[in-house]
Design an enzyme around this catalytic site. Structure first.
Site, PDB file in Angstrom:
ATOM      1  N   GLU A   1      47.440  57.582  37.131  1.00 36.94           N
ATOM      2  CA  GLU A   1      48.259  58.745  36.775  1.00 36.94           C
ATOM      3  C   GLU A   1      48.363  59.711  37.957  1.00 36.94           C
ATOM      4  O   GLU A   1      48.172  60.925  37.806  1.00 36.94           O
ATOM      5  CB  GLU A   1      47.680  59.445  35.539  1.00 36.94           C
TER       6      GLU A   1
ATOM      7  N   GLU B   1      48.739  52.382  28.668  1.00 38.31           N
ATOM      8  CA  GLU B   1      47.791  53.095  27.805  1.00 38.31           C
ATOM      9  C   GLU B   1      48.524  53.492  26.537  1.00 38.31           C
ATOM     10  O   GLU B   1      49.221  54.511  26.497  1.00 38.31           O
ATOM     11  CB  GLU B   1      47.256  54.365  28.487  1.00 38.31           C
TER      12      GLU B   1
END
Ligand SMILES: *[C@@H]1O[C@H](CO)[C@@H](O)[C@H](O)[C@H]1NC(C)=O
Ligand SMILES: *[C@@H]1O[C@H](CO)[C@@H](O)[C@H](O)[C@H]1NC(C)=O
Ligand SMILES: *[C@@H]1O[C@H](CO)[C@@H](O)[C@H](O)[C@H]1NC(C)=O
Ligand SMILES: *[C@@H]1O[C@H](CO)[C@@H](O)[C@H](O)[C@H]1NC(C)=O
Ligand SMILES: *[C@@H]1O[C@H](CO)[C@@H](O)[C@H](O)[C@H]1NC(C)=O
Ligand SMILES: *[C@@H]1O[C@H](CO)[C@@H](O)[C@H](O)[C@H]1NC(C)=O
EC number: 3.2.1.23
Length: 637
Positions: free
Chosen positions: A175, A255
């Site tokens: 991320e 995710e």
């Protein structure tokens, strides 16, 4: 993709193991055929090695093709240049078990992982350079990363799919688009060293929030961009965001949240199975690849939990409301998701390993330990304040410079207590200072008395720009109007000391005298748990509960189970896996209570029960979650 092998003068055709991306069919290709994966996250660092096989088999039996796991750098390189891949840290054995279980592996190699793990997996020793810019082209940071990857990646290479192992893909960073630095040179540097060590064939990828905003700084040419998002949102919109970076190629949610993380003092997160099942079905129906984060959350043993800002640390349980509970139990969510997966994958034949039995061993009486001769590993530093990288506890000691006959303000005007300080004067507890929450208390005592400040590191920030999370006292404390000076600093090797306590003697509780909040000086309590005879299959897993205890740390046979904090919740019990218990001799229990034990007024007991409680209501839960957390959550929608 056929190669030949000559054995005893006979030529055999063997299909070559390949894995890659086909941009024409918008899919992955495995051994020459289109391939879509359904994967689940398990962090080997949060499950005892003893249970790796059990958990992996349960994942396989849910119909998963693959698992996804993080590599926490700080778990493997505790000190610069000192590496640990043994026991619970034996990553290669974990990969081998996954492979034997018939699961592929998606490896998230870091260096940064977030993961609600201490400092997002980065080693705290990086902060020795005070001004270091983590996750950027800072040259000291890159040097450390290059050295670590030079150890990790060569170990991983033989486990790549094309080399006969289970690893089909390797994630670079995590991320990164959510981080302020937006340093493409850093990502290019990582790409270069990953390729150097792993070769040109393996699929390297990134994961970011499903929006162009996040992909802007997270995606890089040469790294396949994937996204993450939660159930209940708009799947079409989320994958459109991925398409902004990857116009063709497989759709991937790296995710897909099966639950959510907890913080001490906030309500336990619960996400209903139906919501997850519905969105999972939508994702799979469009042929997309998915990783369920988490499939099993596990436990933040010892001091491994991370924290978010404004400072909130995560509890010991990382149950995550996942399909397999913290203890690996099969839940209603497991079967609901297995049913959805079964519509797309053939479920394996055979029995699902059953939920392990839990045993209520009952109450264990503890006795207070009087330290007496036990001196802290003494390191008197001339510095006033230092930026320390440590786990657990540090003691700061100075003398009261004046008589404080009347209550006098001890305060941390710059909010420099990292993260919680237990304050006593000549052994009499005065109160607690806490980062972002309680910056001032009143104390009393005579000039020359020892002012002891036991500072607890409650876990380093794992997300956002506050990663450089120095611990200890990072700014001056004042007493009344005066800055306190001439500190002695004792980093306490409590985990080392616990093994000595086991061989020591119990003492009598020392009354701490009257003070308004009835704090007591931090103290150790010890006792033993004997596994009863005559019952088959003991020892079994259990949970330990702390009735009327306040906050602290517990070890069983020297194994650090983690933090307990029933006074704040929502977690009231800690998971005790059976592998740390023995039935041949009594099991040694050590509790470090930091605030207030029940021992001087009630029964000095802890209790082993057969059911977890991680969702208790707490005094703080009426607080709305801080804005930051809401933003983080929303960014995933
Ligand atoms: C989901 O997003 C797509 C693309 O942005 C949009 O066309 C569609 O209307 C959205 N669906 C819902 C239910 O909001
Ligand atoms: C503190 O008080 C004691 C007696 O109450 C007195 O003897 C001593 O001089 C005082 N010390 C200071 C530094 O004021
Ligand atoms: C500290 O003591 C002062 C004066 O005695 C009092 O006004 C104040 O409320 C006390 N503060 C706390 C936090 O107890
Ligand atoms: C603490 O106070 C001392 C003395 O006033 C000052 O020199 C020092 O810079 C301060 N340290 C911090 C970290 O604020
Ligand atoms: C507990 O400590 C005692 C010594 O105090 C030792 O004999 C025993 O082996 C320890 N038990 C375990 C399980 O390590
Ligand atoms: C906590 O979880 C248990 C088991 O799922 C449930 O029965 C109970 O109602 C929950 N308690 C709270 C306060 O949410």
């Amino acid at each position: 993709t056929i190669s030949h092998l000559l054995v005893n003068n006979v030529l055999f055709n063997i299909p070559q193991r390949t894995f890659g991306i086909d941009y024409d069919c918008n899919c992955f290709v495995k051994d020459g055929r289109p391939f879509r994966y359904i994967s689940g996250s398990i962090h080997y660092s949060r499950v005892p090695r003893y249970y790796w096989k059990d958990r992996l088999l349960k994942m396989k039996m849910a119909g998963l093709d693959a698992i996804q796991t993080y590599v926490p750098w700080n778990y493997h390189e505790p000190q610069m240049g000192v590496y640990d891949f043994s026991g619970d840290r034996d990553l290669e054995y974990f990969l081998q078990l996954a492979s034997e279980t018939g699961l592929l592996v998606i490896l998230r190699a870091g260096p940064y992982i977030c993961a609600e793990w201490d400092m997002g997996g980065l080693p705290a020793w990086l902060l020795e350079k005070e001004s270091i810019v983590l996750r950027s082209s800072d040259s000291d940071y890159l040097t450390a990363v290059e050295k670590w990857m030079g150890v990790l990646l060569p170990k991983m290479k033989p486990h790549l799919y094309q080399n006969g192992g289970p690893i089909i893909m390797v994630q670079v960073e995590n991320e990164y688009g959510s981080y302020f630095a937006c340093d493409y040179d850093y990502l290019r540097f990582l790409l270069k060293i990953f390729r150097q060590h792993l070769g040109d064939e393996v699929v390297l990828f990134t994961t970011d929030g499903a929006s162009q905003f996040h992909l802007k700084c997270g995606a890089l040419q040469g790294l396949y961009a994937t996204v993450d998002f939660a159930p209940g949102g708009n799947v079409t919109a989320a994958f459109l965001a991925q398409r902004s970076s990857e116009p063709t190629g497989p759709l991937v949610n790296s995710e897909f949240y099966t639950g959510w993380l907890d913080h001490w003092g906030h309500r336990h997160a619960v996400v209903p199975s139906q919501t997850i099942a519905k969105t999972l079905n939508e994702i799979l129906a469009r042929g997309a690849n998915v990783n369920l984060y988490m499939f099993i959350g596990g436990t933040n043993f010892a001091y491994w939990n991370g924290a978010n800002m404004p400072y909130m640390s995560q509890p010991t349980s990382y149950d995550y409301d996942a399909p397999l509970s913290e203890a690996g139990d099969l839940t209603e969510k497991y079967f609901a998701l297995r049913e959805v997966i079964g519509m797309y994958n053939q479920l394996p034949e055979g029995l699902i390993p059953p939920t392990t039995s839990k045993f209520a061993y009952g109450k264990v009486r503890l006795q207070k330990w009087v330290a007496g001769t036990q001196e802290p590993c003494n390191q008197i530093l001339p510095l006033l304040f230092i930026m320390i990288y440590y786990f657990g506890f540090v003691l700061y000691r100075t003398k009261l410079p004046k008589n404080c006959t009347e209550p006098t303000q001890l305060s941390s005007p710059l909010n420099g207590v990292r993260d919680r300080a237990y304050v006593s004067v000549d052994g009499v507890q005065q109160g607690v200072l806490e980062r972002d929450k309680s910056l001032m208390i009143n104390i009393t005592g005579n000039a020359g008395a020892n002012l002891d400040i036991l500072v607890e590191n409650m876990g380093r920030v794992n997300f956002g720009r506050f990663n450089n999370d120095f611990k200890g006292l990072v700014s001056n404390l004042t007493l009344g109007q005066d800055i306190l000076v001439e500190w002695e600093i004792y980093p306490l090797n409590i985990d080392g000391a616990v093994n000595h306590f086991i061989h020591g003697y119990p003492g009598q509780p020392k009354r701490s005298g009257s003070n308004p909040q009835s704090y007591e000086a931090p103290a150790f309590y010890t006792g033993t748990l004997s596994i009863p005879g005559g019952i088959p299959d003991l020892p079994q897993d259990t949970y330990v509960k702390f009735p009327d205890w306040t906050k602290g740390q517990i070890w069983i046979n020297g194994f650090n189970l983690g933090r307990y904090w029933p006074a704040r919740g929502p977690q009231l019990t800690l998971f005790v896996p059976r592998n740390i218990l023995v039935s041949s001799v009594p099991n040694n229990i050590t509790v470090l209570e930091l605030e207030h034990s029940p021992c001087s007024t009630q029964l000095c007991e802890i209790e082993f029960v057969d059911k977890p409680i991680i969702n208790a209501t707490t005094q703080y839960e009426i607080d709305a979650p801080p804005l930051f957390v809401r933003d983080m959550w929303l960014s995933h929608l």
